[in-house]
Design an enzyme around this catalytic site. Structure first.
Site, PDB file in Angstrom:
ATOM      1  CB  ALA A 288     -29.582 -32.857  37.031  1.00  0.00           C
TER       2      ALA A 288
ATOM      3  N   GLY B 175     -40.883 -37.728  41.705  1.00  0.00           N
ATOM      4  CA  GLY B 175     -41.566 -36.822  40.787  1.00  0.00           C
ATOM      5  C   GLY B 175     -40.947 -35.437  40.778  1.00  0.00           C
TER       6      GLY B 175
ATOM      7  NE  ARG C 227       2.973 -34.315  20.794  1.00  0.00           N
ATOM      8  CZ  ARG C 227       3.959 -35.037  21.323  1.00  0.00           C
ATOM      9  NH1 ARG C 227       4.924 -35.531  20.552  1.00  0.00           N
ATOM     10  NH2 ARG C 227       3.986 -35.261  22.621  1.00  0.00           N
TER      11      ARG C 227
ATOM     12  CG  ASN D 244      15.855 -25.715   4.511  1.00  0.00           C
ATOM     13  OD1 ASN D 244      14.841 -26.308   4.893  1.00  0.00           O
ATOM     14  ND2 ASN D 244      16.330 -25.815   3.285  1.00  0.00           N
TER      15      ASN D 244
ATOM     16  CB  ALA E 238      22.447 -35.241   3.836  1.00  0.00           C
TER      17      ALA E 238
ATOM     18  CG  ASP F 256     -33.184 -33.990  30.723  1.00  0.00           C
ATOM     19  OD1 ASP F 256     -33.728 -32.906  31.011  1.00  0.00           O
ATOM     20  OD2 ASP F 256     -33.772 -35.095  30.815  1.00  0.00           O
TER      21      ASP F 256
ATOM     22  NE  ARG G 145     -36.437 -43.274  26.496  1.00  0.00           N
ATOM     23  CZ  ARG G 145     -36.892 -42.301  25.701  1.00  0.00           C
ATOM     24  NH1 ARG G 145     -36.771 -42.391  24.387  1.00  0.00           N
ATOM     25  NH2 ARG G 145     -37.456 -41.227  26.213  1.00  0.00           N
TER      26      ARG G 145
HETATM   27  C1  UD1 Z   1     -42.649 -33.287  32.707  1.00  0.00           C
HETATM   28  C2  UD1 Z   1     -43.896 -32.483  33.031  1.00  0.00           C
HETATM   29  C3  UD1 Z   1     -44.747 -32.356  31.775  1.00  0.00           C
HETATM   30  C4  UD1 Z   1     -43.951 -31.727  30.650  1.00  0.00           C
HETATM   31  C5  UD1 Z   1     -42.663 -32.508  30.425  1.00  0.00           C
HETATM   32  C6  UD1 Z   1     -41.785 -31.798  29.453  1.00  0.00           C
HETATM   33  C7  UD1 Z   1     -44.386 -33.010  35.345  1.00  0.00           C
HETATM   34  C8  UD1 Z   1     -45.234 -33.771  36.284  1.00  0.00           C
HETATM   35  N1  UD1 Z   1     -44.609 -33.172  34.063  1.00  0.00           N
HETATM   36  O1  UD1 Z   1     -43.103 -34.580  32.369  1.00  0.00           O
HETATM   37  O2  UD1 Z   1     -45.913 -31.585  32.048  1.00  0.00           O
HETATM   38  O3  UD1 Z   1     -44.727 -31.693  29.480  1.00  0.00           O
HETATM   39  O4  UD1 Z   1     -41.925 -32.660  31.639  1.00  0.00           O
HETATM   40  O5  UD1 Z   1     -40.707 -32.634  29.120  1.00  0.00           O
HETATM   41  O6  UD1 Z   1     -43.556 -32.244  35.768  1.00  0.00           O
HETATM   42  N2  UD1 Z   1     -36.803 -35.434  37.468  1.00  0.00           N
HETATM   43  C9  UD1 Z   1     -36.128 -35.448  38.656  1.00  0.00           C
HETATM   44  N3  UD1 Z   1     -36.660 -36.115  39.721  1.00  0.00           N
HETATM   45  C10 UD1 Z   1     -37.850 -36.774  39.638  1.00  0.00           C
HETATM   46  C11 UD1 Z   1     -38.514 -36.754  38.408  1.00  0.00           C
HETATM   47  C12 UD1 Z   1     -37.982 -36.078  37.353  1.00  0.00           C
HETATM   48  O7  UD1 Z   1     -35.051 -34.861  38.783  1.00  0.00           O
HETATM   49  O8  UD1 Z   1     -38.266 -37.347  40.651  1.00  0.00           O
HETATM   50  C13 UD1 Z   1     -36.214 -34.725  36.325  1.00  0.00           C
HETATM   51  C14 UD1 Z   1     -35.825 -35.683  35.223  1.00  0.00           C
HETATM   52  O9  UD1 Z   1     -34.454 -36.002  35.316  1.00  0.00           O
HETATM   53  C15 UD1 Z   1     -36.100 -34.898  33.972  1.00  0.00           C
HETATM   54  C16 UD1 Z   1     -37.204 -33.933  34.367  1.00  0.00           C
HETATM   55  O10 UD1 Z   1     -37.199 -33.885  35.771  1.00  0.00           O
HETATM   56  O11 UD1 Z   1     -34.976 -34.134  33.588  1.00  0.00           O
HETATM   57  C17 UD1 Z   1     -38.553 -34.301  33.813  1.00  0.00           C
HETATM   58  O12 UD1 Z   1     -38.932 -35.517  34.364  1.00  0.00           O
HETATM   59  P1  UD1 Z   1     -39.846 -36.546  33.643  1.00  0.00           P
HETATM   60  O13 UD1 Z   1     -40.206 -37.604  34.563  1.00  0.00           O
HETATM   61  O14 UD1 Z   1     -39.231 -36.931  32.345  1.00  0.00           O
HETATM   62  O15 UD1 Z   1     -41.128 -35.643  33.356  1.00  0.00           O
HETATM   63  P2  UD1 Z   1     -42.150 -35.861  32.198  1.00  0.00           P
HETATM   64  O16 UD1 Z   1     -42.936 -37.070  32.472  1.00  0.00           O
HETATM   65  O17 UD1 Z   1     -41.467 -35.761  30.894  1.00  0.00           O
END
Ligand code: UD1
Ligand code: CA
Length: 457
Positions: free
Chosen positions: A7, A76, A333, A377, A423, A105, A13
């Site tokens: 998360a 990542g 309420r 009433n 009244a 999400d 967006r």
């Molecule tokens: C990821 C998957 C992809 C899959 C897709 C499904 C990887 C490398 N790829 O891609 O194969 O098809 O989800 O939606 O895993 N997040 C973090 N920290 C980070 C990066 C991401 O908490 O450093 C969380 C984001 O908040 C999000 C989720 O991980 O909720 C996915 O991250 P996102 O970067 O959107 O992954 P995708 O590129 O969609």
């Protein structure tokens, strides 16, 4: 079962100051849905990986069964899960065998689907939740050789042949915790995005000879994420439709299943009917034979059997008895308790008051901090003057009282059993039982009086 919930994403967006995972779906934060599902499958340890705006997230949803891991910077999905691992290593005496990865999400993932994934994983496999999509664009693709999964390739790193693969990675997976702890530090970031991909653990599992198995969700919406208000609204509709179907399957009549919103828990008895555009929040219980008219908002309340709520009523933190007629346009309420056979009509507001059986307030009234007996009433335009500018005071109206229209009851004041209030009375002293009490200027008529006429010229 350990559960990691990612998360940390910023949610640009959404164009909002509220962290993405706190945006509500059916009145509950997105992350709240995921947490509840994790709890439903019996998670022993839940770790939320948070980042941007994380303190707000933590403040909103912290609970004794949660641990939190800060991911800063966000490098990542693999890097994100790595942040949670110390939480699981600390589990003693025996580390939990498997770890499930969920996303804060992705709110509509179902417990039954996760259970299938967990069952597929057994104790020694890596299990991926995958789906076959008409349009797989944007997703990581599941690469198979002779039917066996060999790796996942991200869309941005894929060649044309790989992009043609329709089986996608939903991102949700189950892995043996010990293996995960071994693999995550081995991940590299030499890819188009320069990120540590969680998906690269698949190739590592295959290299070790660990079986990689797959399971699938029941519907595409189960694994859809929320990145924008459009996607949020789309999932809200899916979720509301599911709730509406569940209600109808249990026998509730819905005038239009597309026009009901349940933001909490709605319990219904037999032969309940709900007209269009009603919103139910918190815990609402409707007993047998309750009818809810169009455009009502009910929050944290119980409605007794046979009661009819006419259109455009607002009811909050109230208990309504059986066989009442409420509204249209009534407002109940917090602290309202109504007995059996009570009638509350249009433009009547009731707050912190009890009204006993068979009493009526049918038109334009304010009843605040009052205790009203049976068969009373309350005439049109009656007001309890419960607030003196500093303190609130109670009004007590005993059984069988008749309050004439346009009466002001200046609290604290008591109207004795069987009394009649004329009244227009401003009642500032207690009214004795069984008598007529009236405070009203004497009526006068002036004979020979002429209306003024307009001067000429
Ligand atoms: C990821 C998957 C992809 C899959 C897709 C499904 C990887 C490398 N790829 O891609 O194969 O098809 O989800 O939606 O895993 N997040 C973090 N920290 C980070 C990066 C991401 O908490 O450093 C969380 C984001 O908040 C999000 C989720 O991980 O909720 C996915 O991250 P996102 O970067 O959107 O992954 P995708 O590129 O969609
Ligand atoms: Ca994404």
């Amino acid at each position: 079962m350990n559960v990691v919930i990612l998360a940390a994403g910023q949610g640009k967006r959404m164009h909002s100051d509220l962290p993405k995972v706190l945006h509500p779906l059916a009145g509950k934060p997105l992350l709240g849905h995921v947490l509840d599902t994790a709890r439903a499958i019996g998670a022993t340890k839940i770790c939320v990986v948070y980042g941007h705006g994380g303190e707000k997230v933590r403040g909103a949803l912290d609970a004794p069964d949660l641990t939190w891991a800060l991911q800063e910077p966000q490098l990542g999905t693999g890097h994100a899960v790595l942040q949670a691992m110390p939480q699981f290593a600390a589990v003693s005496p025996a580390p939990t065998l498997q770890t499930l990865v969920l996303y804060g999400d992705v709110p509509l993932i179902r417990a039954a689907t996760l259970q299938r994934l967990i069952d597929a994983a057994g104790s020694g496999s890596l299990a991926l939740l995958t789906a076959h999509l008409e349009n797989p664009q944007g997703y990581g693709r599941i690469v198979r050789v002779d039917g066996a999964v060999t790796r996942i390739v991200e869309e941005k790193d894929a060649d044309d042949a790989e992009r043609a693969i329709r089986e996608i990675n939903t991102g949700i997976l189950v892995a043996p915790t010990a293996a995960l702890a071994r693999w995550l530090p081995m991940l590299g970031n030499r890819n188009v995005q320069g990120e540590y991909y969680l998906t690269d653990i698949v190739a590592l599992a295959v290299a070790e000879g660990m079986p990689v198995v797959t399971a699938h969700p029941d519907g595409p919406w189960e694994t859809e994420g929320v990145n924008s208000k459009l996607q949020l609204a789309a999932l809200e509709r899916v979720h509301q439709r599911t709730i509406a179907e569940r209600l109808m399957e249990a026998g509730v009549t819905l005038a239009d299943p597309a026009r009901i919103d349940v933001r909490g828990e709605l319990k219904c008895g037999r032969d309940v009917a709900i007209d269009v555009n009603c919103v139910f929040e918190g815990r609402v219980e409707l007993a047998d034979n309750v009818l809810i008219g169009a455009n009502c908002v009910l929050k944290n309340c119980r409605i007794g059997s046979g009661t009819r709520i006419a259109p455009f009523c607002h009811i909050e933190d109230a208990v309504v008895g059986a066989d009442n007629i409420i509204g249209p346009y009534a407002r109940l309420r917090p602290g309202t308790e109504l007995g059996t056979g009570v009638h509350i009509g249009n433009f009547v507001e009731v707050k912190n008051s009890t009204i006993a059986d068979s009493s009526k307030a049918n038109h334009l009234a304010y009843i605040g901090d009052a205790t009203i007996g049976r068969r009373v009433n309350v005439g049109a335009g009656t007001i309890t003057c419960n607030y003196d500018g500093a303190n609130k005071h109670r009004t007590v109206i005993e059984d069988d009282v008749f309050i004439g229209s346009d009466t002001q009851l200046v609290a604290p004041v008591t109207v004795g059993r069987g009394a009649t209030i004329g009244a227009g009375t401003t009642l500032s002293k207690d009214a004795p039982p069984d008598q007529l009490t009236v405070s009203r200027a004497k009526q006068a008529s002036i004979p020979g009086w002429k209306r003024p006429v307009k001067k000429k010229g």
